[in-house]
Design a protein around this motif. Structure first.
Motif, PDB file in Angstrom:
ATOM      1  N   MET A  90       0.852  -1.343   0.259  1.00  0.00           N
ATOM      2  CA  MET A  90      -0.013   0.108   0.053  1.00  0.00           C
ATOM      3  C   MET A  90       0.818   1.121  -0.058  1.00  0.00           C
ATOM      4  O   MET A  90       0.580   2.204  -0.866  1.00  0.00           O
ATOM      5  CB  MET A  90      -1.050  -0.026   1.178  1.00  0.00           C
ATOM      6  CG  MET A  90      -2.025   1.103   1.224  1.00  0.00           C
ATOM      7  SD  MET A  90      -3.139   1.159   2.627  1.00  0.00           S
ATOM      8  CE  MET A  90      -3.661  -0.613   2.228  1.00  0.00           C
ATOM      9  N   VAL A  91       1.894   1.231   0.741  1.00  0.00           N
ATOM     10  CA  VAL A  91       2.798   2.211   0.614  1.00  0.00           C
ATOM     11  C   VAL A  91       3.178   2.606  -0.567  1.00  0.00           C
ATOM     12  O   VAL A  91       3.470   3.664  -1.036  1.00  0.00           O
ATOM     13  CB  VAL A  91       3.891   2.238   1.737  1.00  0.00           C
ATOM     14  CG1 VAL A  91       4.958   3.253   1.410  1.00  0.00           C
ATOM     15  CG2 VAL A  91       3.388   2.228   3.192  1.00  0.00           C
ATOM     16  N   SER A  92       3.928   1.678  -1.288  1.00  0.00           N
ATOM     17  CA  SER A  92       4.254   1.600  -2.505  1.00  0.00           C
ATOM     18  C   SER A  92       3.254   2.387  -3.565  1.00  0.00           C
ATOM     19  O   SER A  92       3.758   3.165  -4.482  1.00  0.00           O
ATOM     20  CB  SER A  92       4.929   0.554  -3.043  1.00  0.00           C
ATOM     21  OG  SER A  92       3.973  -0.538  -3.375  1.00  0.00           O
ATOM     22  N   ILE A  93       2.341   1.737  -3.516  1.00  0.00           N
ATOM     23  CA  ILE A  93       1.136   2.188  -4.268  1.00  0.00           C
ATOM     24  C   ILE A  93       0.631   3.897  -4.216  1.00  0.00           C
ATOM     25  O   ILE A  93       0.472   4.615  -5.140  1.00  0.00           O
ATOM     26  CB  ILE A  93      -0.184   1.314  -4.363  1.00  0.00           C
ATOM     27  CG1 ILE A  93       0.037  -0.084  -4.688  1.00  0.00           C
ATOM     28  CG2 ILE A  93      -1.286   1.991  -4.984  1.00  0.00           C
ATOM     29  CD1 ILE A  93      -1.046  -0.923  -4.165  1.00  0.00           C
ATOM     30  N   GLU A  94       0.670   4.042  -3.006  1.00  0.00           N
ATOM     31  CA  GLU A  94       0.255   5.490  -2.414  1.00  0.00           C
ATOM     32  C   GLU A  94       1.485   6.537  -2.935  1.00  0.00           C
ATOM     33  O   GLU A  94       0.884   7.595  -3.143  1.00  0.00           O
ATOM     34  CB  GLU A  94      -0.254   5.528  -1.035  1.00  0.00           C
ATOM     35  CG  GLU A  94      -1.431   4.665  -0.520  1.00  0.00           C
ATOM     36  CD  GLU A  94      -2.514   4.776  -1.703  1.00  0.00           C
ATOM     37  OE1 GLU A  94      -2.880   6.034  -2.211  1.00  0.00           O
ATOM     38  OE2 GLU A  94      -3.350   3.968  -1.448  1.00  0.00           O
ATOM     39  N   VAL A  95       2.729   6.108  -2.624  1.00  0.00           N
ATOM     40  CA  VAL A  95       3.657   6.912  -2.912  1.00  0.00           C
ATOM     41  C   VAL A  95       3.845   7.338  -4.383  1.00  0.00           C
ATOM     42  O   VAL A  95       4.050   8.134  -4.940  1.00  0.00           O
ATOM     43  CB  VAL A  95       4.865   6.259  -2.582  1.00  0.00           C
ATOM     44  CG1 VAL A  95       6.432   7.047  -3.250  1.00  0.00           C
ATOM     45  CG2 VAL A  95       5.037   6.137  -1.283  1.00  0.00           C
TER      46      VAL A  95
END
Length: 230
Positions: A90-95
């Motif tokens: 999720m962090v990678s997607i939101e970044v």
């Protein structure tokens, strides 16, 4: 200030509380996802909140798991690993959404629009978005399965607030019904998970505070005078 296990555990509880509040806050009056939104300050702020939610929640569930690692057993380990991986994805997607999409919105509007389309549960891309589509799908599965398994493990462990653990599991399962209820705002389904994280985080923080509270002498207990003791 000395860094102790208790201090880190309380910090993890506070992180879960803040992460849950961010998750609830980002759902409030969330605008429709379109290309115009990518150029606004609101998009940057909401993406930052989502990144903060995933990062703080990862720290929070890590503290929860380590606090009761023996009680949760194999189910707790599996649930934690799956949910933690979901938060990392999720962090990678939101970044990517915060940094990449606004930069390519003008040069590749179709690609950016397709990313926004699949970000909505049940949405489909008109064109080829490569591995981003797979990443978003896998993240959804990990988030759902991890929330369910970890919530059940926490509920069975009987250490933290059981109502919050049950809500975490139920909130994950409820997301399955989103495509079946198109007339309902899908962002409402995120609120139970946010509330569950706040409840679990506060329970973890409060428990550690209780354990470290100094024991005050009972005023009704007579005190011995060392000088007169025999």
């Amino acid at each position: 200030m000395s860094i102790t296990t208790t201090t880190l555990t309380r910090a993890a509880g506070a992180a879960a509380v803040v992460g849950g509040l961010l998750y609830i806050g980002v759902q409030i009056n969330h605008p429709h996802l379109d290309l115009d939104l990518l150029a606004t300050t609101e998009w940057k702020v909401r993406q930052a909140m989502k990144i903060g939610f995933a990062t703080l929640s990862l720290a929070g569930i890590t503290g929860m798991y380590l606090r009761q690692v023996r009680r949760t057993g194999v189910l707790g380990l599996i649930g934690y690993l799956v949910l933690a991986l979901g938060f990392l994805f999720m962090v990678s997607i939101e970044v990517t959404g915060a940094v990449v999409l606004p930069a390519i919105a003008h040069s590749s509007p179709g690609f950016a629009a397709d990313i926004l389309a699949v970000a909505v549960p049940g949405g489909h891309a008109a064109g080829d978005i490569g591995l981003m589509g797979l990443l978003i799908t896998v993240d959804g599965v990990l988030y759902l399965a991890g929330g369910l398994l970890f919530g059940i493990a926490l509920f069975r462990a009987r250490v933290l607030a059981r109502w919050a653990a049950a809500l975490l599991a139920l909130g994950a399962v409820a997301t399955v019904a989103i495509p079946l209820l198109p007339q309902v705002n899908f962002r409402l389904f995120a609120i139970p998970t946010g509330v569950a994280l706040v409840g679990l985080g506060y329970s973890l923080w409060r428990e550690q505070r209780t354990l470290t509270a100094p024991l005050l002498p009972d005023a009704t207990t007579p005190r011995l005078d060392p000088a007169g003791a025999r």
